[in-house]
Design an enzyme around this catalytic site. Structure first.
Site, PDB file in Angstrom:
ATOM      1  N   ARG A   1       0.692  -1.461  -0.093  1.00  6.98           N
ATOM      2  CA  ARG A   1      -0.009   0.268   0.317  1.00  6.98           C
ATOM      3  C   ARG A   1       0.912   1.283   0.381  1.00  6.98           C
ATOM      4  O   ARG A   1       1.142   2.452  -0.778  1.00  6.98           O
ATOM      5  CB  ARG A   1      -1.114  -0.197   1.322  1.00  6.98           C
ATOM      6  CG  ARG A   1      -2.224  -0.980   0.910  1.00  6.98           C
ATOM      7  CD  ARG A   1      -2.502  -0.991   2.038  1.00  6.98           C
ATOM      8  NE  ARG A   1      -3.561   0.369   2.914  1.00  6.98           N
ATOM      9  CZ  ARG A   1      -3.582   0.422   3.848  1.00  6.98           C
ATOM     10  NH1 ARG A   1      -2.730   0.095   5.054  1.00  6.98           N
ATOM     11  NH2 ARG A   1      -4.050   1.986   4.142  1.00  6.98           N
TER      12      ARG A   1
ATOM     13  N   SER B   1      -6.261  -2.441   8.808  1.00 10.05           N
ATOM     14  CA  SER B   1      -4.418  -2.873   8.941  1.00 10.05           C
ATOM     15  C   SER B   1      -4.201  -2.515  10.350  1.00 10.05           C
ATOM     16  O   SER B   1      -3.772  -3.141  11.059  1.00 10.05           O
ATOM     17  CB  SER B   1      -4.114  -1.843   8.062  1.00 10.05           C
ATOM     18  OG  SER B   1      -3.279  -1.639   8.620  1.00 10.05           O
TER      19      SER B   1
HETATM   20  N1  URA Z   1      -1.431   2.366  10.377  1.00 11.34           N
HETATM   21  C1  URA Z   1      -1.144   1.022  10.351  1.00 11.34           C
HETATM   22  O1  URA Z   1      -1.332  -0.123  11.134  1.00 11.34           O
HETATM   23  N2  URA Z   1      -2.991   0.974   8.915  1.00 11.34           N
HETATM   24  C2  URA Z   1      -3.053   1.837   8.280  1.00 11.34           C
HETATM   25  O2  URA Z   1      -3.407   1.837   7.067  1.00 11.34           O
HETATM   26  C3  URA Z   1      -2.538   3.528   9.087  1.00 11.34           C
HETATM   27  C4  URA Z   1      -1.627   3.184  10.077  1.00 11.34           C
END
Ligand code: URA
Length: 431
Positions: free
Chosen positions: A168, A183
């Protein structure tokens, strides 16, 4: 089932079933589904969204893509904190030692930089020797023995997120509500948190720019947490301008250390005390926020939080003399002040512009696995509400490549806006 059909379904704005999501997450985790299909999937989710039900299914599949820790044998209550990502956000590096000094066993798995936002692991690695790759057994052992751990996500915890996060970062698929919520929450669930404090950033330098979006993300994550049986609290905090003064890895480490020495910038100190108070309340170390805050303040003034940071750094193989002497951190070769073009009151310091400019200096990555330059970044001296005289220093650029100074200077000048009238400072927390 085929990955391509799942991607196509999401591309066509249809809802995925729990089975389809689980198939995709499993396939991606074990390598049967390649990065390019996972990237296409992430982009389809970013463009077309997910329902709360799909997001919860994605979270649970990712949480169960590896081991799910049970911390109940190691700590009486496992409290975790997590920020949704911002610019100058070195909160975990100060808050973890603070709450550990207040008697809470504190173990946290953090991430690397994501897009224009910095990452705790990259900051920690500016201390030579500091290991962010502890195994799960090492994590548990250190939590039990030392009461404080701050490391990377171990490979066996939520591996689907570990892989997806790195993709990402470099495929333009960070600012998606379902991808961010899943996430963050899958890691918290997999790492065994029983209670979670979420610091949801809102503003120009956050993935959620408006309060409404931030609130939606906060509610979504709190709902997922509760559904998974974890006590979850979310704070909405400002990220229109960088938090504190330092942006960039070593510079932020130095600021976090200075904060534990009692010399931190006022906004960052206040932010940390508030987050720490919430962690202490959820961890049953304080009966209310007032008591939590008083305990946190005391841990800074009596040096016990700093002592916990030394313990943490040495337990993880780092050179803890850096904690006592921050002049040991690598310094950038070129340090240049950016002067105010006019007098007035600062009405904006666009955190995103500052974050992107720090990535351009080398503090973040352009593609997966790129090395980063720990020494580069900015010290932001003038914040919203401050008065400024023409030619006064707004900010300091720290660069390793003199050829990058011009772009950095222009970026900083474009990040600032001014007013002739006095401007109130930005709130630290909205809700
Ligand atoms: N922190 C995370 O762990 N994942 C994300 O997608 C954005 C911030």
């Amino acid at each position: 089932m085929r990955a391509v059909d799942i991607i196509t379904k999401k591309r066509d704005k249809e809802q995925l079933t729990a089975e389809e999501i689980d198939f995709f997450v499993r396939g991606f985790t074990n390598g049967e589904i390649p990065d390019y299909q996972a990237s296409a999937f992430a982009m389809a989710v970013l463009l077309n969204g997910m329902t709360n039900r799909e997001t919860t299914d994605l979270t649970l599949s990712m949480a169960h893509s590896g081991q799910v820790l049970d911390l109940s044998k190691v700590v009486d209550i496992a409290v975790d904190k997590h920020s949704s990502g911002g610019v100058g956000d070195k909160t975990s590096i100060a808050v973890l030692p603070i709450v550990a000094a207040c008697g809470l066993r504190a173990g946290k798995m953090s991430g690397r930089g994501l897009g224009f936002s910095g990452g705790t692991l990259d900051k920690l690695e500016s201390i030579p020797g500091y290991r962010v790759d502890l195994t799960t057994d090492e994590f548990l052992e250190q939590l039990k023995e030392k009461g404080i751990v701050l490391t990377g996500q171990t490979l066996d915890l939520a591996p689907a997120d570990g892989k997806m996060y790195a993709l990402r970062d470099v495929t333009g698929t960070v600012p998606s509500m379902p991808l961010i919520a899943s996430s963050i929450m899958c890691k918290k669930i997999a790492a065994g948190a029983q209670a979670i404090v979420l610091d949801v950033k809102v503003g120009l330098g956050a993935f959620m720019e408006t309060l409404e979006e931030g609130r939606e993300l906060a509610h979504l994550m709190v709902d997922i947490g509760r559904l998974a049986g974890r006590e979850t609290v979310a704070l909405l905090s400002d990220m229109n301008q960088p938090l504190g003064s330092a942006v960039g890895n070593s510079l932020e480490m130095i600021e976090a250390i200075e904060t534990l020495h009692g010399r931190g910038p006022a906004d960052f100190v206040e932010h940390c005390l508030h987050v720490a108070a919430h962690v202490l309340v959820l961890g049953r170390r304080a009966k209310d926020l007032k008591e939590g805050r008083a305990l946190a303040e005391k841990s800074i003034s009596d040096g016990s939080a700093l002592e916990k940071l030394r313990l943490l750094v040495s337990a993880q193989g780092g050179d803890f003399s850096f904690v006592d002497d921050t002049s040991k951190f690598e310094r950038a070769k070129f340090i240049e002040a950016v002067k105010a073009p006019r007098s007035g009151f600062v009405s904006q310091v666009n955190a995103r512009t500052v974050g992107e400019a720090s990535v351009a200096l080398g503090a973040g990555r352009a593609k997966k696995g790129d090395p980063i330059d720990h020494a580069v970044g900015f010290l932001v001296f003038k914040k919203v509400g401050d008065s400024v005289r023409a030619d006064e220093a707004l900010c300091e650029i720290h660069a390793s490549d003199g050829g990058k100074l011009k772009d950095a200077r222009e970026a900083i000048l474009s990040a600032y806006r001014y007013s002739d009238e006095s401007v109130p400072p930005l709130p630290l927390f909205y809700e």
